[in-house]
Scaffold this motif. Structure first.
Motif, short mmCIF file in Angstrom:
data_model
loop_
_atom_site.label_atom_id
_atom_site.label_comp_id
_atom_site.label_asym_id
_atom_site.label_seq_id
_atom_site.Cartn_x
_atom_site.Cartn_y
_atom_site.Cartn_z
N ASN A 78 0.79 -1.23 0.00
CA ASN A 78 0.00 0.00 0.00
C ASN A 78 0.82 1.28 0.00
OD1 ASN A 78 -2.43 -1.55 0.28
ND2 ASN A 78 -1.99 -1.76 2.46
N GLY A 79 2.11 1.18 0.30
CA GLY A 79 2.92 2.38 0.46
C GLY A 79 3.55 2.88 -0.83
N THR A 80 4.27 3.97 -0.69
CA THR A 80 4.99 4.55 -1.82
C THR A 80 6.41 4.00 -1.87
OG1 THR A 80 5.82 6.40 -0.50
CG2 THR A 80 3.65 6.66 -1.56
N HIS A 81 7.09 4.27 -2.97
CA HIS A 81 8.48 3.83 -3.10
C HIS A 81 9.34 4.47 -2.02
CE1 HIS A 81 12.21 2.53 -4.99
NE2 HIS A 81 12.66 3.78 -4.91
N ARG A 82 9.08 5.72 -1.71
CA ARG A 82 9.84 6.41 -0.66
C ARG A 82 9.63 5.74 0.69
NH1 ARG A 82 9.37 12.84 1.00
NH2 ARG A 82 11.12 12.86 2.48
N PHE A 83 8.38 5.37 0.99
CA PHE A 83 8.09 4.68 2.24
C PHE A 83 8.84 3.34 2.30
CE2 PHE A 83 3.70 6.74 3.19
CZ PHE A 83 4.35 7.91 3.57
N LEU A 84 8.85 2.64 1.18
CA LEU A 84 9.51 1.34 1.16
C LEU A 84 11.01 1.48 1.40
CD1 LEU A 84 9.35 -1.69 0.75
CD2 LEU A 84 9.51 -1.32 -1.72
N GLU A 85 11.63 2.50 0.82
CA GLU A 85 13.05 2.71 1.06
C GLU A 85 13.33 3.02 2.52
OE1 GLU A 85 15.59 2.22 -1.06
OE2 GLU A 85 13.98 1.36 -2.30
N ARG A 86 12.44 3.80 3.14
CA ARG A 86 12.60 4.09 4.57
C ARG A 86 12.49 2.80 5.38
NH1 ARG A 86 8.86 9.35 5.98
NH2 ARG A 86 9.91 10.89 4.67
N ALA A 87 11.51 1.98 5.04
CA ALA A 87 11.31 0.72 5.77
C ALA A 87 12.53 -0.18 5.63
CB ALA A 87 10.05 0.02 5.26
N LYS A 88 13.09 -0.25 4.44
CA LYS A 88 14.27 -1.10 4.22
C LYS A 88 15.45 -0.61 5.04
CE LYS A 88 13.17 -2.73 -0.47
NZ LYS A 88 13.58 -2.68 -1.90
N ARG A 89 15.64 0.71 5.11
CA ARG A 89 16.74 1.24 5.91
C ARG A 89 16.55 0.90 7.39
NH1 ARG A 89 15.68 6.29 3.10
NH2 ARG A 89 16.91 6.40 1.19
N LEU A 90 15.30 1.00 7.84
CA LEU A 90 15.02 0.69 9.24
C LEU A 90 15.27 -0.78 9.54
CD1 LEU A 90 14.03 1.69 11.96
CD2 LEU A 90 11.69 1.17 11.25
N VAL A 91 14.87 -1.67 8.63
CA VAL A 91 15.12 -3.10 8.82
C VAL A 91 16.61 -3.36 8.95
CG1 VAL A 91 15.03 -5.35 7.70
CG2 VAL A 91 13.01 -3.89 7.70
N ALA A 92 17.39 -2.76 8.06
CA ALA A 92 18.84 -2.97 8.08
C ALA A 92 19.46 -2.45 9.38
CB ALA A 92 19.48 -2.28 6.88
#
Length: 359
Positions: A78-92
């Motif tokens: 449901n999110g945007t590409h920008r949201f997904l990049e933020r989520a990936k950084r947080l996971v890492a």
């Protein structure tokens, strides 16, 4: 997938670990400025995964990978590409591993298979937003008729309902899910309680308590859910006033509302009087009785937990600081993901990486 039972959720994920996971998601989504609708989707996905689990979800890093997977799946869907990049950084950053993605990907696939790839199911928050939109139309009509209940009052009511729904879902799963209460019952209960607390015009209450809608939700279920939300609200207000660690839900909404919700929870007797005075009859009758009109105008006393205790809250931190304080297995010093206030040591490099995740 819309009706799950509290017992099925508890078999897959006990109450303490579930609350830890949900409060972590609350902090992460709030810090990264992800929409609350996606937060509820993550709640629902995690609860459905737990309810369908053939055995309790194991304790350890694998359990945290499940929480991260729920966040990533929802943002991917449901999110945007920008949201997904933020989520990936947080996971890492928070995973505590130099290679977090194999375990997260494995958890994603397991979660998707268990819910039969049905990710985009309506949540109680989605239904609440629909009810709020309908109430806004009624408010507009009242404004044209000269009523004092205007758009600002409606917005305040909507925010209170969203807070109550989130508080109940995080802390009272046994009551909110029960034997399989529909999400509609949860949404109606939150909005109806907010309307009664804020003395909304009876026309708004009548519109919300449509006979067909109440029969589908279950009048008694709505009453029970309202009382569970009210009691939890009182408990968290008392806990905050005593200086104890409060709910992540309450802390989030106090930050959003400038340190105070602006209203205190009602006494149980006041809520009972309003409900027994005719609100529930509205689900079965085509006309509003005189008792209902009287009940709608009752001056309700407020619980003692008001005012000053809300003023001494911690000021809102910058996004990078909030994320840096998120509890994770890598930072935790003993016992689960809870303990948001534990003294975790975060290096300058970690803080920089976290700040970048929010950029």
């Amino acid at each position: 997938p819309l009706k799950i039972t509290s017992s099925s959720v508890a078999r897959g994920l006990d109450d303490v670990r579930r609350r830890d996971a949900l409060e972590w998601l609350i902090q992460a989504f709030d810090a990264l400025d992800f929409p609350d609708t996606e937060l509820f989707s993550a709640f629902a996905l995690l609860d459905r995964f737990a309810a369908l689990a053939p055995a309790p979800i194991p304790v350890g890093p694998g359990a945290f990978a499940v929480v991260l997977a729920a966040m990533v799946i929802v943002i991917k869907t449901n999110g945007t590409h920008r949201f997904l990049e933020r989520a990936k950084r947080l996971v890492a950053e928070v995973s505590g591993s130099s290679q977090p993605w194999p375990s997260v990907r494995k958890a994603e696939l397991c979660m998707l298979q268990r819910v039969d790839f049905c990710v985009c199911t309506p949540t109680s928050r989605d239904l609440l937003d629909r009810l709020v939109m309908e109430a806004a139309q009624t408010t507009a009509q009242l404004a044209q008729e000269g009523e004092t209940w205007d758009a600002d009052c409606h917005d305040k009511c909507a925010d209170l309902a969203k807070f109550l729904l989130e508080l109940g879902l995080v802390h009272e799963p046994e009551a909110l899910y029960g034997p399989g209460h529909p999400p509609l019952a949860q949404a109606i209960a939150a909005l109806l309680l907010a309307m009664l607390v804020l003395r909304a015009p009876w026309k708004c209450v009548k519109q919300l308590c449509d006979a067909t809608r109440m029969r589908e939700a279950g009048s008694q279920a709505v009453v029970n859910l309202m009382e569970a939300m009210r009691e939890r609200w009182c408990q968290e207000e008392r806990r905050g006033s005593s200086g104890d660690n409060g709910s992540a839900v309450l802390e989030k909404w106090l930050r959003r509302k400038g340190g105070s919700l602006g209203v205190a929870p009602p006494l149980a007797c006041d809520l009972d009087y309003l409900l027994l005075g005719g609100v529930l009859d509205l689900a079965e009758e085509t006309t509003v009785t005189a008792a209902v009109r009287v009940a709608a105008g009752v001056q309700r006393q407020h619980a003692a937990c008001r005012g000053s205790q809300c003023g001494n809250r911690r000021s809102e931190a910058r996004t990078s600081n909030i994320i840096a304080a998120l509890p994770t297995p890598a930072r935790q010093r003993g016992g689960g993901m809870r303990g948001r206030n534990s003294q975790a040591s975060v290096s300058t490099t970690t803080s920089a990486a976290v700040a970048a995740a929010a950029a």
